[in-house]
Design a protein around this motif. Structure first.
Motif, PDB file in Angstrom:
ATOM      1  N   ILE A 190      -4.695  11.796  -3.099  1.00 30.65           N
ATOM      2  CA  ILE A 190      -3.412  12.127  -2.458  1.00 30.65           C
ATOM      3  C   ILE A 190      -2.688  13.270  -3.169  1.00 30.65           C
ATOM      4  CG2 ILE A 190      -1.914  10.515  -3.720  1.00 30.65           C
ATOM      5  CD1 ILE A 190      -0.703   9.822  -0.904  1.00 30.65           C
ATOM      6  N   ALA A 199      -7.952   6.840  -1.818  1.00 29.78           N
ATOM      7  CA  ALA A 199      -6.785   7.522  -1.248  1.00 29.78           C
ATOM      8  C   ALA A 199      -5.766   7.847  -2.335  1.00 29.78           C
ATOM      9  CB  ALA A 199      -6.153   6.649  -0.161  1.00 29.78           C
ATOM     10  N   ARG A 200      -5.561   6.899  -3.249  1.00 35.92           N
ATOM     11  CA  ARG A 200      -4.618   7.126  -4.354  1.00 35.92           C
ATOM     12  C   ARG A 200      -5.086   8.276  -5.243  1.00 35.92           C
ATOM     13  NH1 ARG A 200      -3.814   2.191  -8.373  1.00 35.92           N
ATOM     14  NH2 ARG A 200      -6.031   2.637  -8.649  1.00 35.92           N
ATOM     15  N   ARG A 238       6.628  12.378   2.036  1.00 32.49           N
ATOM     16  CA  ARG A 238       5.693  11.473   1.355  1.00 32.49           C
ATOM     17  C   ARG A 238       5.099  10.464   2.329  1.00 32.49           C
ATOM     18  NH1 ARG A 238       9.577  10.415  -3.937  1.00 32.49           N
ATOM     19  NH2 ARG A 238       9.257  12.482  -4.878  1.00 32.49           N
ATOM     20  N   ILE A 262       0.837  -1.198   0.000  1.00 28.98           N
ATOM     21  CA  ILE A 262       0.000   0.000   0.000  1.00 28.98           C
ATOM     22  C   ILE A 262       0.876   1.253   0.000  1.00 28.98           C
ATOM     23  CG2 ILE A 262      -1.815   1.238   1.233  1.00 28.98           C
ATOM     24  CD1 ILE A 262      -2.474  -1.578  -0.146  1.00 28.98           C
ATOM     25  N   LYS A 263       1.997   1.188   0.716  1.00 31.90           N
ATOM     26  CA  LYS A 263       2.913   2.336   0.736  1.00 31.90           C
ATOM     27  C   LYS A 263       3.455   2.608  -0.662  1.00 31.90           C
ATOM     28  CE  LYS A 263       7.025   4.198   2.998  1.00 31.90           C
ATOM     29  NZ  LYS A 263       8.097   3.980   3.990  1.00 31.90           N
ATOM     30  N   ILE A 306       1.178  10.026   3.189  1.00 31.21           N
ATOM     31  CA  ILE A 306       0.485   8.751   2.991  1.00 31.21           C
ATOM     32  C   ILE A 306      -0.259   8.341   4.266  1.00 31.21           C
ATOM     33  CG2 ILE A 306       0.865   6.269   2.643  1.00 31.21           C
ATOM     34  CD1 ILE A 306       3.195   7.113   0.745  1.00 31.21           C
ATOM     35  N   LEU A 366       0.673   4.156  -2.942  1.00 30.52           N
ATOM     36  CA  LEU A 366       0.368   5.560  -2.664  1.00 30.52           C
ATOM     37  C   LEU A 366       1.577   6.471  -2.875  1.00 30.52           C
ATOM     38  CD1 LEU A 366      -1.912   5.217   0.498  1.00 30.52           C
ATOM     39  CD2 LEU A 366      -2.587   5.462  -1.891  1.00 30.52           C
ATOM     40  N   THR A 367       2.775   5.898  -2.837  1.00 29.66           N
ATOM     41  CA  THR A 367       3.978   6.697  -3.098  1.00 29.66           C
ATOM     42  C   THR A 367       4.139   6.988  -4.581  1.00 29.66           C
ATOM     43  OG1 THR A 367       5.126   5.759  -1.176  1.00 29.66           O
ATOM     44  CG2 THR A 367       6.512   6.775  -2.852  1.00 29.66           C
ATOM     45  N   ILE A 409      -3.319  10.564   4.675  1.00 34.66           N
ATOM     46  CA  ILE A 409      -4.437  10.264   3.768  1.00 34.66           C
ATOM     47  C   ILE A 409      -5.092   8.934   4.126  1.00 34.66           C
ATOM     48  CG2 ILE A 409      -3.405   8.980   1.827  1.00 34.66           C
ATOM     49  CD1 ILE A 409      -5.501  12.116   1.411  1.00 34.66           C
ATOM     50  N   LEU A 410      -4.303   7.971   4.620  1.00 32.45           N
ATOM     51  CA  LEU A 410      -4.862   6.686   5.051  1.00 32.45           C
ATOM     52  C   LEU A 410      -5.829   6.881   6.218  1.00 32.45           C
ATOM     53  CD1 LEU A 410      -1.916   4.114   4.878  1.00 32.45           C
ATOM     54  CD2 LEU A 410      -3.985   4.128   3.490  1.00 32.45           C
ATOM     55  N   ILE A 454      -8.512   2.434  -0.496  1.00 32.43           N
ATOM     56  CA  ILE A 454      -7.131   2.652  -0.951  1.00 32.43           C
ATOM     57  C   ILE A 454      -7.131   3.306  -2.337  1.00 32.43           C
ATOM     58  CG2 ILE A 454      -4.980   1.499  -1.615  1.00 32.43           C
ATOM     59  CD1 ILE A 454      -5.811  -0.695   0.518  1.00 32.43           C
TER      60      ILE A 454
END
Length: 337
Positions: A171, A167-168, A131, A112-113, A135, A116-117, A138-139, A164
């Motif tokens: 972000i 979130a992506r 970052r 997940i990191k 993350i 989203l990164t 936002i999570l 998720i």
């Protein structure tokens, strides 16, 4: 919400050529056929209709995930269709998408990191340490926590995966999000959570949504205006409240009659359409809906109606209303004579 359009779509077309038969003759499928609409900043604009009507293709074409055949899409005054690759790529941080299938839209090999990164890295936003903070922040906003960072998508439920995906999309602090059936693959109990999350995020980040769905009960709950599509065309467009209170087009009337009653004592008259949806590779002449319409007239079979205003802010494409307008005009002319 303001009256200023953030997105203006004019005469958008997306055609596909399909080869078939022994001689590989080309057949043109008009997935999106000459549609126009605008979306105001801060509103939730819905595209609804049966499967295969062109809703998802419209959303993907607006963001140039698939290239349009012709037409114009202006975002904040810029014509997205004519932008070169680098400029379009730069704008993507403002234009994001939440995909329909939370199981297919996330890379199963990435944590997940990493998921989203990636958008932050591609658009060169923040330092590596910043970052991670972004993350985690936002999570928490979407209802997940820091302990989920090193997990893979297969370790989450459908609702969590869609969180998720949302979130992506947010972000990068976008202005406009295309949400392509974001709750259709989720359980009913989870749908309301994701819908409420999207509404909360809209207020917090001042987002504008294009919400694509076939679930009219969800559309009624969370959208400001609705465009109804049938075989690649918009057949009705108005405010959500007006659409559900007084649908004009026979197709819209049938769709709304199929929405389950919200109260045990509510009595609804179901309109059952006869026949199947025509083959988009070989659509009927005239009005595309005439093969299933209970009010079909002779002119419907040969002349395609235009999308015209039949009430204040209420547009539809149906000869029933053009007939009424002609009758009114004749009455006025005769009375003046």
């Amino acid at each position: 919400m303001t009256d200023i359009p953030i997105l203006e779509v004019t005469n958008l077309k997306k055609y596909y050529k399909i080869s078939q038969g022994l001689f590989k003759s080309n057949i043109v499928v008009k997935a999106v056929d000459d549609i126009s609409f605008s979306i105001k900043k801060g509103e939730t604009f819905a595209l609804v209709g049966e499967s295969g009507c062109g809703k998802s293709t419209t959303g993907r074409t607006l963001l140039r995930l698939t290239e349009a055949t012709s037409g114009e899409v202006r975002y904040k005054g810029k014509d997205l269709m004519s932008l070169p690759y680098e400029k379009m790529r730069f704008l993507r941080k403002e234009l994001q998408m939440v995909f329909q299938d939370p199981y297919a839209s996330l890379n199963p090999k990435m944590t997940i990191k990493q998921i989203l990164t990636e958008p932050l890295r591609v658009h060169k936003k923040y330092t590596p340490s910043e970052r991670t903070k972004k993350i985690i922040e936002i999570l928490k906003i979407v209802g997940l926590s820091e302990e989920h960072l090193d997990r893979h998508p297969n370790e989450f439920s459908g609702g969590q995966r869609q969180r998720i995906g949302i979130a992506r999309a947010v972000i990068l602090n976008p202005d406009f999000i295309v949400a392509d059936e974001p709750v259709s693959a989720l359980d009913v109990s989870v749908q309301s959570q994701v819908i409420n999350l999207m509404l909360d995020l809209q207020k917090e980040f001042e987002l504008t949504y294009l919400f694509i769905s076939h679930d009219l009960s969800v559309v009624e709950h969370m959208t400001d205006r609705v465009a109804v599509m049938y075989l690649g065309k918009i057949v009705e467009l108005t405010e959500t409240e007006k659409l559900f209170k007084d649908p004009k087009h026979p197709y819209t009337q049938a769709l709304i009659s199929a929405v389950p009653a919200s109260h045990p004592r509510e009595v609804k008259k179901r309109i059952v359409l006869t026949g199947d949806v025509p083959n988009p590779a070989n659509p009927p002449s005239g009005c595309a809906f005439h093969t299933r319409c209970p009010f079909v007239m002779e002119k419907c079979k040969s002349i395609a109606p235009n999308l015209t205003e039949v009430a204040d802010g209420h547009q539809t494409s149906c000869h029933l209303y053009s007939e009424k307008k002609e009758e009114k005009t004749n009455v006025i002319i005769h009375s003046e004579v």
